[in-house]
Every structure is written in structure tokens, then in C-alpha cells.
Design an enzyme around this catalytic site. Structure first.
Site, PDB file in Angstrom:
ATOM      1  N   GLU A 146       0.989  -1.697   0.128  1.00 21.24           N
ATOM      2  CA  GLU A 146      -0.082  -0.132   0.138  1.00 21.24           C
ATOM      3  C   GLU A 146       1.081   0.869  -0.090  1.00 21.24           C
ATOM      4  O   GLU A 146       2.310   1.198   1.039  1.00 21.24           O
ATOM      5  CB  GLU A 146      -1.151  -0.030   1.389  1.00 21.24           C
ATOM      6  CG  GLU A 146      -1.744   1.530   1.498  1.00 21.24           C
ATOM      7  CD  GLU A 146      -2.693   1.900   0.780  1.00 21.24           C
ATOM      8  OE1 GLU A 146      -2.867   2.789  -0.222  1.00 21.24           O
ATOM      9  OE2 GLU A 146      -3.352   0.577   0.049  1.00 21.24           O
TER      10      GLU A 146
ATOM     11  N   CYS B 218     -15.420  -1.472  -7.651  1.00 23.68           N
ATOM     12  CA  CYS B 218     -16.262   0.057  -7.269  1.00 23.68           C
ATOM     13  C   CYS B 218     -16.816   0.196  -8.664  1.00 23.68           C
ATOM     14  O   CYS B 218     -17.708   0.662  -8.121  1.00 23.68           O
ATOM     15  CB  CYS B 218     -16.001   0.459  -6.434  1.00 23.68           C
ATOM     16  SG  CYS B 218     -14.607   2.233  -6.681  1.00 23.68           S
TER      17      CYS B 218
END
Length: 492
Positions: free
Chosen positions: A372, A447
Site C-alpha cells: 500500500e 467499485c
């Protein structure tokens, strides 16, 4: 949208709702509160406006109604297929704006939102559809986007498609009467639409925000004015642990000078004893970011915890944590199923955030590597790993694509890559790193199915095939839909 309480049978309630809906649509301006004044419309847009009777032929991916006018295909919000309506059409140069004046005949799929501000805020784009119609709309959207790859599974819906958001942010300001208001911005503006209650927000969060609004005058607390740069309170963010019950309140202010803060905290906690922590976040920026860099804990530990898929996660004000935990469990369960883990595999969790998917996968994997870019999120992921006693997961700060290229150069291997990128999807640099590393399976959680379909085309051209596509309704009442897909390396 009607409030659905258990009064009588579902059939009788549905019948009552349809009857009320037709009355509201055909005769009640009070319920709809569409902007029906053509003069106001003309003044605002500076061009000519006409009113035309049109029939809706379909929906866009954003849930807007499609109709033909003078040979052109136009879009308008809050109109359903088969409905006939009077629509105000305004032109200014190359731009055309549309707005419903009156729905003449309503669809069987229409539901009536309980609050007039629904039509103005734009937060719930398809709130005017029944939930059954919403599911059909989202299934059709996914089927169309994913047609080149195969037939998607039936969408996983939600039993209670309300009250699901565990994070709620409201903006504060003054109306023309100099009264404190809070709500959401109208689409593409910085005009606040006052809002007391949203059926997708956690009720406790809305109650707390309304209490804060009511306390501001007595504490001489002024909302921030973007034009003058004066005032104190910009936003209030509330996070709720749906399983733990813990509640975080974040006051986002333009300055760290908070007069009477101890008394304010004491009064708010007295009104809402369930609040477990409060923070002051200072944001003196002029962009659209809600949270600033500076943060001070006013009460409690500064974080809350919540349980997801049997694991406990620590959540800070800035943590990315899925807003619908009930549907997230269904989504993650499906993603782990697609990973086909036996306890031996090395799994890469790209875009790992605070480690949610990776830590859930660690229960069935041999080893998990989470990558990340956000340093704060990596710190949270490491804490969450220790909190849950996970020994087979490691989290690193950096670019996941570069990390995988380096793995491939060292001759190392990963069996599964799970990626959950932002709405913009992945870039070609990342996708090419996947094809260099050649994991047997790629589990793509998205998404935004449009960018997901784009990225899947790249992976297919470079040796992968799509095995399964599963849509999940993570965001009821909105046009957004989550989708998880399994891709398999052809050679394997």
C-alpha cells in the site's frame, strides 16, 4: 422511498405505497419539490428553456432516464423507463440541461423518497426506484459491461438496504437567514442542501450531527465560510462500528483554536453517551479534501474498532474501511472463495489499505504480502495484524506494481493476486507487473465495473481468461455497484 415498517402484509404495504406514489407524482408538488419554475431555470442558465412531454426509453449507467427530443438522445434525473413526464429543457451554447417538471404517469417500479432534499442532493441517484428495480438495473449494467467475458452471476442483494453507512460526513454553513445548516453539497456546486436524516446513513450518526448543529449557537461556534475564510466548523465526520457499537466523532475545523472545547465535549457526550472517542481535525486548505493533516484527540483513544469476517480492525479517522460491513462480508467471502486457497499459497494483497482483505485471506493462505502506498494505512494494517495474532502476513509501504516486478526479477512467485483499486482502476504499469509475475489466479475487486472491464481486457490479452463474475450490491439507493471477478492464467 417509503419507510417500510411491519404493518400488515407486504402486498398491502406495496399497494398503499403505489397509491401514495401515484398521488404524489400526479398532484403533490410538496412531496416532489422538483424545480418547476421555468423563469428561475432560464435566469440560472442564461439560455432559452422549453417544456416538452417525453417518454423514458431506458436508463444510463448512472441511473438517469433516457429520452428522445428533436432527434437527440437526452438524459434526465429521476425518470424511469416507460414513464411519461414534462421535462424542462434548457440550452446554453453547446450545453443542454434537463429537469423534470412533472411526472404524468408513474412506473410500477417507482418508490417515493421520504425527504424532499433527495431530489436536490444527488447522493442517492436511484432512491426513487423500488429495491427490486434497483437490483434489476444493476444486474443489467453488469451484464452489459461484462458481456465480452461471460455471463455474470445474479447480484448479491441486501436484506435491509437502509441505514448501512458506517461513515457519515456533513458540511456546515449558514443559510440566507444566518441560521446554521448542515447537509450535503448539491451536485457540482458548493451549495449546501440541508439534511436531517438519510435512510442510508447510520441513524446514530445523523442524530449526533443534528445535536452538534443544535449546540453551536450556545457555544458561539460559527460554521466556516469558504468565501470570507471566517468561521470555525467545516464538517463533522462520524464513524460507527456496526458490530462493536463504538462511535468516533471528528470535528473538522479551520483552526486549532477551539474555545470551550472541554465543555463542548462534555455536553455532547452527555447527549450521546455511546460516543467512545472525539477528535479535532484541522483543515485550512482551499481544495475539496474533507480532512486535513493536523489531528488532536479530544476524548478517548482516537480510534474505534470493528469486527469483519471474524477479525477485529482498528479504524482511524483517515482509514479506508468499507462503508457497508454487512455486504463487505459477503464480498470478501466470495473473493476468498475465488482465490481457491488451500493453506499453501502465497497471496499478494495489492492496494491493501488497512489490511482487511489480506488478513481475511491469511486464515486460509500460506503467506500474505500486502502492499500500500499510504504510510498511515500500512501502520494500521500492521497493528491489525498484531491485534488478530496473524503470523503469516506482512505489510509494506510502496507501489504494488514495482514490488511484483522486483519479485519476478528475483525469480520469486505468487499464486494469487487480489486487487481492490480505487474507482479509476489500475494502470497499465501495474497490470503489466501482474503479467510478469504470472500468478495462477487474479481476484479483481472493483467499485467501478467500467474500469474493471477495461483492465480485464488487458489481462485477457496477456494470458488470462475470466472464470467467474459476481456483482454485489454494496451501495443500495445509489447507482454504484461492486463486482468481483476471477481470472485464471491459461497456461496453468
Amino acid at each position: 422511498m417509503t419507510n417500510r415498517k411491519n404493518k400488515g402484509s407486504k402486498k398491502s404495504v406495496k399497494k398503499q405505497n403505489k397509491h401514495k406514489g401515484k398521488q404524489a407524482l400526479q398532484g403533490s408538488k410538496k412531496k416532489h419539490k422538483f424545480n418547476t419554475n421555468p423563469n428561475t431555470h432560464r435566469k440560472r442558465h442564461g439560455g432559452k428553456s422549453v417544456t416538452a412531454e417525453v417518454t423514458c426509453s431506458g436508463l444510463t449507467n448512472e441511473g438517469k432516464g433516457i429520452f428522445l427530443w428533436e432527434g437527440k438522445e437526452l438524459e434526465v434525473e429521476n425518470l424511469l423507463p416507460g414513464e411519461t413526464a414534462e421535462v424542462i429543457i434548457s440550452r446554453k451554447g453547446r450545453f443542454t440541461k434537463t429537469e423534470i417538471k412533472r411526472v404524468i404517469n408513474s412506473s410500477e417500479d417507482r418508490d417515493i423518497p421520504p425527504h424532499s432534499y433527495y431530489y436536490e442532493s444527488g447522493g442517492c441517484q436511484i432512491h426513487h426506484m423500488s429495491y427490486e428495480a434497483q437490483a434489476r438495473f444493476k444486474q443489467k449494467t453488469i451484464d452489459k459491461l461484462m458481456k465480452p467475458f461471460g455471463k455474470p452471476e445474479p447480484i448479491i442483494t441486501m436484506d435491509h438496504p437502509y441505514d448501512y453507512r458506517n461513515k457519515n460526513t456533513m458540511t456546515f454553513g449558514l443559510n440566507k437567514k444566518r441560521q446554521v445548516i448542515c447537509g450535503l453539497y448539491a451536485p457540482n456546486t458548493h451549495q449546501i442542501i440541508p439534511m436531517e436524516r438519510s435512510l442510508i446513513h447510520d441513524p446514530k450518526a445523523d442524530e449526533i450531527i443534528q445535536t452538534i448543529k443544535g449546540m453551536m449557537n450556545s457555544f458561539k461556534m460559527q460554521p466556516y465560510n469558504e468565501d470570507t475564510g471566517r468561521g470555525f466548523l467545516r464538517h463533522v465526520l462520524v464513524r460507527v462500528g456496526k458490530n462493536s457499537g463504538e462511535i468516533m466523532v471528528v470535528l473538522v475545523a479551520a483552526s486549532s483554536m477551539f474555545k470551550g472545547k472541554n465543555n463542548f465535549v462534555k455536553a455532547l457526550r452527555k447527549a450521546h453517551p455511546g460516543i467512545t472517542t472525539m477528535l479535532l481535525n484541522v483543515n485550512n486548505r482551499s481544495d475539496s479534501m474533507v480532512l486535513g493533516e493536523q489531528e488532536k484527540v479530544l476524548f478517548g483513544k482516537g480510534t474505534i474498532t470493528d469486527t469483519l469476517c471474524g477479525l477485529e480492525f482498528q479504524i482511524s479517522a483517515k482509514s479506508f474501511y468499507q462503508i457497508n460491513p454487512i455486504q463487505t462480508e459477503k464480498l470478501y467471502t466470495k473473493a476468498i472463495e475465488m482465490a481457491e486457497l488451500t493453506g499453501e499459497e502465497t497471496v499478494i494483497d495489492a492496494y491493501c489499505g488497512i489490511g482487511t482483505i489480506g488478513l481475511v485471506a491469511s486464515q486460509k493462505a500460506g503467506k500474505v504480502i500486502g502492499i500500500e502506498l499510504n504510510k498511515g494505512a500500512v501502520r494500521d494494517a500492521i497493528r491489525n495484524s498484531k491485534r488478530n495474532g496473524v503470523k503469516n502476513a506482512r505489510f509494506y509501504q510502496g507501489d504494488a506494481g514495482e514490488y511484483m516486478v522486483q519479485m519476478a526479477a528475483r525469480g520469486e512467485h505468487a499464486d494469487v493476486v487480489i486487487l481492490d483499486p480505487p474507482r479509476s482502476g489500475s494502470d497499465q504499469a501495474f497490470l503489466s507487473s501482474v503479467t510478469k509475475l504470472k500468478p495462477e489466479r487474479v481476484v479483481y475487486v472493483s467499485c467501478n465495473p467500467e474500469t474493471q472491464a477495461r483492465d480485464m481486457k488487458y489481462l485477457i490479452k496477456n494470458g488470462y481468461k475470466v472464470e467467474e463474475i459476481q456483482p454485489v450490491d454494496m451501495f443500495p439507493q445509489t447507482a454504484h455497484v461492486e463486482c468481483v471477478s476471477q481470472l485464471i492464467l491459461k497456461d496453468s
